[in-house]
Scaffold this motif. Structure first.
Motif, mmCIF file in Angstrom:
data_model
loop_
_atom_site.group_PDB
_atom_site.id
_atom_site.type_symbol
_atom_site.label_atom_id
_atom_site.label_comp_id
_atom_site.label_asym_id
_atom_site.label_seq_id
_atom_site.Cartn_x
_atom_site.Cartn_y
_atom_site.Cartn_z
ATOM 1 N N THR A 75 -36.306 7.304 31.660
ATOM 2 C CA THR A 75 -36.170 8.753 31.580
ATOM 3 C C THR A 75 -37.127 9.373 32.579
ATOM 4 N N ILE B 120 -31.241 21.366 27.233
ATOM 5 C CA ILE B 120 -30.138 20.724 26.527
ATOM 6 C C ILE B 120 -29.582 21.614 25.416
ATOM 7 N N ALA C 115 -27.327 8.428 29.947
ATOM 8 C CA ALA C 115 -27.282 8.552 28.494
ATOM 9 C C ALA C 115 -27.433 9.995 28.054
ATOM 10 N N THR C 116 -28.411 10.695 28.634
ATOM 11 C CA THR C 116 -28.706 12.059 28.234
ATOM 12 C C THR C 116 -29.272 12.820 29.423
ATOM 13 N N ILE C 117 -28.827 14.047 29.599
ATOM 14 C CA ILE C 117 -29.463 14.964 30.535
ATOM 15 C C ILE C 117 -30.141 16.043 29.713
ATOM 16 N N TYR C 118 -31.459 16.037 29.727
ATOM 17 C CA TYR C 118 -32.210 16.982 28.917
ATOM 18 C C TYR C 118 -32.287 18.354 29.581
ATOM 19 N N ASN D 60 -21.708 20.024 30.388
ATOM 20 C CA ASN D 60 -22.163 18.700 29.978
ATOM 21 C C ASN D 60 -21.084 17.631 30.138
ATOM 22 N N ASN E 299 -21.373 16.580 33.652
ATOM 23 C CA ASN E 299 -22.732 16.314 34.142
ATOM 24 C C ASN E 299 -23.053 17.187 35.350
ATOM 25 N N ILE F 120 -33.341 13.100 33.205
ATOM 26 C CA ILE F 120 -32.235 12.277 32.751
ATOM 27 C C ILE F 120 -32.732 10.975 32.130
ATOM 28 N N ARG F 121 -32.125 10.611 31.010
ATOM 29 C CA ARG F 121 -32.271 9.256 30.490
ATOM 30 C C ARG F 121 -31.144 8.416 31.061
#
Length: 123
Positions: free
Chosen positions: A109, A53, A29-32, A73, A76, A99-100
């Motif tokens: 996460t 991020i 979902a998200t890579i911070y 991004n 990834n 990572i989420r």
């Protein structure tokens, strides 16, 4: 699941350059944060560089001015451009991402780690 795969390590002479890359796969979902750590034999694992991020970066003092971290991004992927390599840079380099990860059964996460890639700087 999430998997990180590094590439680009190898043997290089002092003063040479290498580019490391690390690509994350999975239901992300998200890579911070994306970062690189390194560990030499008998030493602890230390942060080399990290990119957040929002694009801000952190570097270990020992690599400032020589290494550059960047992230793509859309892919990834995080890169570490290493220039003017020194023997003391010899270590196993590990990719790290915060990572989420979301799939049908979990929303998690946490930190993920690659398997490491060896960098040797020697004449």
């Amino acid at each position: 699941q999430v998997q990180l795969v590094e590439s680009g390590g190898g043997l290089v002479q002092p003063g040479g350059s290498l580019r490391l890359s690390c690509a994350a796969s999975g239901t992300i979902a998200t890579i911070y944060n994306m970062g690189w750590y390194r560990q030499a034999p008998g030493k602890q694992r230390d942060l080399v560089a990290r990119v957040h991020i929002g694009g801000s970066t952190n570097y270990a003092d020992s690599v400032k001015g020589r290494f550059t971290i960047s992230r793509d991004n859309a892919k990834n992927t995080v890169y570490l451009y290493m220039n003017n390599l020194k023997p003391e840079d010899t270590a196993k380099y590990y990719c790290n991402m915060y990572i989420r990860h979301v799939d049908l059964t979990r929303d998690q996460t946490r930190d993920y780690w690659g398997q490491g890639t060896q960098v040797a700087v020697s004449s």
